[in-house]
Structures are given as structure tokens and as C-alpha cells.
Design an enzyme around this catalytic site. Structure first.
Site, short mmCIF file in Angstrom:
data_model
loop_
_atom_site.label_atom_id
_atom_site.label_comp_id
_atom_site.label_asym_id
_atom_site.label_seq_id
_atom_site.Cartn_x
_atom_site.Cartn_y
_atom_site.Cartn_z
CB SER A 127 31.08 -103.71 62.04
OG SER A 127 30.92 -102.31 61.93
CE1 TYR A 151 33.61 -103.13 67.21
CE2 TYR A 151 33.04 -102.19 65.08
CZ TYR A 151 32.73 -102.98 66.16
OH TYR A 151 31.52 -103.64 66.19
CE LYS A 155 33.26 -106.58 65.37
NZ LYS A 155 32.75 -107.76 66.11
#
Lengths: 327, 327
Positions: A127, A151, A155
């Protein structure tokens, strides 16, 4: 070819499964077996070959070995909890978004033996959340990853391991740093970016939607269909094309909310635009201000990845998508 | 102030312990307690306050809780296995260089309660090994981390978590990306960069040393004394100075092997230089070619970090260091 999709009940995973089932081919090779895994039993697409569905918790210690037991040649790893949940539930975020990915890589490494090597192509849904402020107006391919969310951290850390496992010859990984998917179909999830889709999707069907940020807000988008194209294309890239750095900034469209709204007006008229309410949410606005606005994804473009170049195209992709039943 | 050094029996850890014991002060505050931990009992420096020594395996499940049981206000985390060993022993490398750091961060997070918050300043010894080819001649502060070694991967992943735990308020972390330490005292270890020190240290005491790479090889260096200065200075930086990105490229000296040798000649004469043998090692040369050569460490310079500006100074620092008994 045996293809595994982890996260196959999700928005992109379902579409990817349908896409592969309909095409029946990946990187020029016929697919004879699709394994579709998620926390719930994924929908079974119409497919001429075999389909196996699996419902499991990828954070369970046995999950990774179970996923790769039949040695799929290509693995699409899309399983994750979204940014809002990863921020709210610290340990769950690391367990699902990092440890489960690492366990998958480890299971692959340990499955290989001298007589039966196993180095699947593993395509990981990363992402643009790996990037965080401060950054330039346009982010280049060699810009550092400084996530401002758990998050994004999960990633970015997974990408590092994917690159190391690839370098060591344990697997053949590629991480695709996806733009924000727009128009995201279905119901809002816990992603704070949801309004970017809501303000188009809802008015297109006569429903109101709130815009919590200023019209000048700029962000980086691609359609669900383009994202599926990225995954398909990634399966065809050679090690020579990829080089040592296996994390790729995907192409996208840089657009402001005002440009989104003008595209909505062009497609659905002023009455649709009038359905957008404007109750500011300072918390969301502050968060969005830490998100990337634009990229120069030269490497991925050079490898043939393509996205939309206008919001008219993104809205058209959404309308086309709605005409294609998913389940 | 209670200060913990993890890796206190290592080359830098021992020097840092001696430095803090001799100064008795850190960031303007008197040190009353030094805890020194390593896999073996670290040497006890002469110190007016209390010294606790701990021998433990940081990869043991109880180690992290044991380390922070007395809630040190400042933690220097230097414990690691070196790059050659991390490359040779894949699982050990991740266990020591990544999982043990993460366990430390988790223990700190879990030690805090509503009534007794605990957010120590944690200074982590990272490395320029987080960078890998391809890169520009000079690496800027915002260049991406693309390690070409498991060691560099482990350092980069630990940095990501350090930044996230800091952002979440669980600790107050800083990662210092150290240049190659030169002249490294003592005996060669398993670091492939050892020859950069060997070709100076050994001839300075009349011993031969082999140069396995061409004289044109350029690399990025700092002295042990400067590295200790970095750790000390890092303890004084405020959150405002640091901003959201807590990983810092330390200053150093970019120099070729030829420049190293000229500095050796200036200090110790041509007879010393004649002790350098030149048996090429293509494996080491190939590895060194993937290492950074030069940096523009503007952020760290702006915060007041300083290193040597010539190899004459680095050799002088080594001679000074040898006059200061360490244990």
C-alpha cells in the site's frame, strides 16, 4: 498451474478470483487449480478447473503450512485488516498484517527440500500507506518508507522480509504498493479513506454521502479493475525486469476531491453532486493530510503497469464493474 | 538516572559503558545506576554509582522483561550478531537482530500502566546496511532502505517498529544508522568489512594485513570515539528536533582505500604501508560494491552530530583510543 489467493473473500480478492477463473490463464500458462482462502469461505467462481476453498485464520500457527500444502506456483497474498482497525487494535494488526505474512514466507522456505525445490511467485498487496509525511508533492520510486500508521508499518516491514526471502532464493516475491482503490464498491469498511469512494458511489445511486475534508484535498487513486490488472501483470514479470528491489509503486491517478466531483457531475449531473454533504471531520482531515498525493511510478510504468488517467475513466470503470456480477 | 546498555560487552558497548561511567552524566542528568547486559558478563567500569551486570540471551522469552524490570530511563540497544553471521545463520539472525528487539519494544509497551507510565528513550544501533544498490553516489536522508543483506533487512525492519512504537507513545526511540566503524580495535570478527580496519590497525603495530579489494574502493566511516559521541548526543535530542522520522543517517567520512593508505603513510611511514598485501577476494569485492560510499546526512548534522573529516583524524582517534585502557 495452481494459483492460491489469500484474502479471496475480500473486495479485490473476489474480483481477482473471478478474473483468473474467467481468463483461465496466467502469465501464458493455463490455470488448472484455484485455491481461494479467507477467514470465511470465499465465493466459488465459475471455473473449468478445480476450485478449492478454505476458511481459516491466517494468524493460526498451522495456517501457513495448510495454505501451501499443495504447493501453488503463484500466490496472491491480499489478506489484511484495514488501516483503521490496525490502528485501533495494535496487537491484532501486527498478528494479521505482519506475523501471518512472515509465517507464510517461513512455511514456503521450510517446504523446499533438496529434491523438491519450492520457490513460488508470491505477489503481495502492499500500500501507499508505507509512505508518510513529510514527503514531496510527487513521490519518486526511491523515496524512503516512513509510515505514519501501524498498518503502513506492517506493510513496509513485510516488504522488507519479502525482499530478503527473495534475495535468499526462498521465494520469488513482488510487493505492489496499491493506490487507494476508488470507487470502492459495497458498504463502507473501517478504512479512513472510505469517503473518497462514498462521495461518488452513493450519489451515483441517488444516495447522500458526506465529504469530511476540503475540496482541495489531493490523493492517489486507481480503480478495482486496474488493481486486478496489476496483480495479473505482476505474475508475468521476470527477475531480470524486476532487479533486486521487489517493491513497486503502482501507477495511479492524482486527483483532488474537486476533480472527483466534476467527474461525478459530468457522468450523473448536478443533482447527483447535490447529494454530497459537507460536514468537516478534523480528525479525518488531519489523517488524510499525512497521505501521499502524487507519485512518479517510473519503474512500474516501465514494466508495463497501467492505471486510469482521468476520474471519468474511474467512474466508467465503476459503472462497468456494477454491470458484472461478482458473486 | 538509570541507564541500560544492551550489548555492553561488545566493542562499542564497552566503550559506551566506560564513557558514561567516566562522565557520570547523560543529557544533563546525573547517572546513578548503570545496567550492563550482554550474552557474557560485561566488564564493570569504574563508576561512582551502582553498576548491575547481566548475562543473558536476548532471544530468550524472559530476557526483555528482565532487562527493563528496573525501568531504566535511557536504553542503549547495541546487541546484534554481525552481518556475516546473520547471512550464514538465517534464523539466528532474525531471532537476535529482529525478534529480540521487537520483544524489547513489546516489554516496554506492556510495562506501562495508567498509574505508572513508562516511555524510556531507546537508542538503537542501526547501520548503513539498511541501504543497498542501486543507489546514487551520495545517499540523501530521504533515500529508501533496500538492504541487500539479511542483517540490513533486520535493522531496517526493527527501525520501522521503533518508529511505530514511538508514534504510538509506547517508547521514545531513535535509530542511529552507523557508518562502518574504523579503526575497529581488537581481533577481526565475522563482519565482511573487517579489512577496512585491518589494513590500518595491523601495520600500525608492525603486522601484515591483506587488502582484498581495489584501492579505488570508496566507503563511509566513523571512529569508535565518534560513534560513542553519537550515542551520547542522541540521548539529548527532543521530540521537536527529531520530528516523526526517528531513523537518522549518522555523519561520517567518505574515503577510498587509497586515502586510507595515504593517511597510514603520513602517520606510520612507507614501511607500514609495505605491510599491506594485496590478494584480491572477488567475493568480498562483490559484496563491498553493494555498500554505500557516501552520504549527505543533513538531518543529523543539523541536530549536532559530528564525525571525523579526514582519515588522519580517524587514525589519531585510534592511537588515542589505544592509550585509554578499556577493560
Amino acid at each position: 498451474m495452481h494459483v492460491l489467493i489469500i484474502g479471496a473473500a475480500g473486495m479485490l480478492g473476489t474480483r481477482l478470483a473471478n478474473h483468473l477463473a474467467a481468463r483461465g490463464i496466467l502469465n501464458g500458462t493455463a490455470i488448472h487449480h484455484l485455491t481461494l482462502a479467507d477467514t470465511v469461505v470465499p465465493p466459488t467462481p465459475a471455473f473449468q478447473g478445480a476450485v478449492t476453498t478454505l476458511a481459516l485464520d491466517i494468524s493460526h500457527p498451522d495456517a501457513a503450512a495448510q495454505l501451501i500444502a499443495a504447493r501453488p506456483e503463484v500466490i496472491f497474498h491480499l489478506a489484511a485488516i484495514v488501516s483503521g482497525q490496525a490502528e485501533a487494535e495494535f496487537t491484532t494488526g501486527y498478528a494479521i498484517n505482519f506475523d501471518a505474512s512472515r509465517a507464510l514466507f517461513e512455511a514456503i522456505r521450510l517446504a523446499a527440500t533438496a529434491t523438491t525445490p519450492y520457490t513460488p511467485r508470491l505477489i503481495f498487496a502492499s500500500s501507499i500507506a508505507v509512505f508518510g509525511t513529510p514527503f514531496p508533492a510527487q513521490i519518486a520510486d526511491d523515496f524512503h518508507t516512513t509510515p505514519r500508521s501501524s498498518y503502513g508499518t506492517q506493510k513496509a516491514a513485510t516488504e522488507l522480509l519479502l525482499n530478503d526471502y527473495t534475495r535468499r532464493g526462498f521465494l520469488d516475491g513482488i510487493a505492489l504498493r496499491l493506490p487507494t482503490i476508488c470507487i470502492r464498491p459495497g458498504l463502507p469498511n473501517r478504512a479512513a479513506s472510505g469517503f473518497f469512494s462514498n462521495i461518488l458511489r452513493e450519489p451515483l445511486v441517488g444516495q447522500p454521502a458526506n465529504l469530511p475534508v476540503p475540496d482541495t484535498t489531493r490523493h492517489w487513486f486507481t480503480s478495482p479493475a486496474s488493481a486486478i490488472g496489476f496483480f495479473d501483470h505482476a505474475a508475468s514479470l521476470t527477475a531480470t525486469m524486476l532487479g533486486p528491489q521487489r517493491s513497486l509503486n503502482m501507477p495511479g491517478l492524482s486527483a483532488t476531491v474537486a476533480e472527483q466531483i466534476e467527474a461525478l457531475r459530468a457522468t450523473a449531473g448536478t443533482k447527483a453532486v447535490a447529494l454530497i454533504t459537507r460536514t468537516p471531520d478534523p480528525a479525518i482531515a488531519a489523517l488524510v493530510n499525512t497521505w501521499p498525493q502524487d507519485f512518479t511510478p517510473a519503474r512500474a510504468m516501465g514494466m508495463g503497469f497501467r492505471s486510469e488517467t482521468s476520474f471519468d475513466q474511474i467512474i466508467a470503470a465503476h459503472i462497468e464493474d456494477k454491470l458484472t456480477p461478482i458473486t
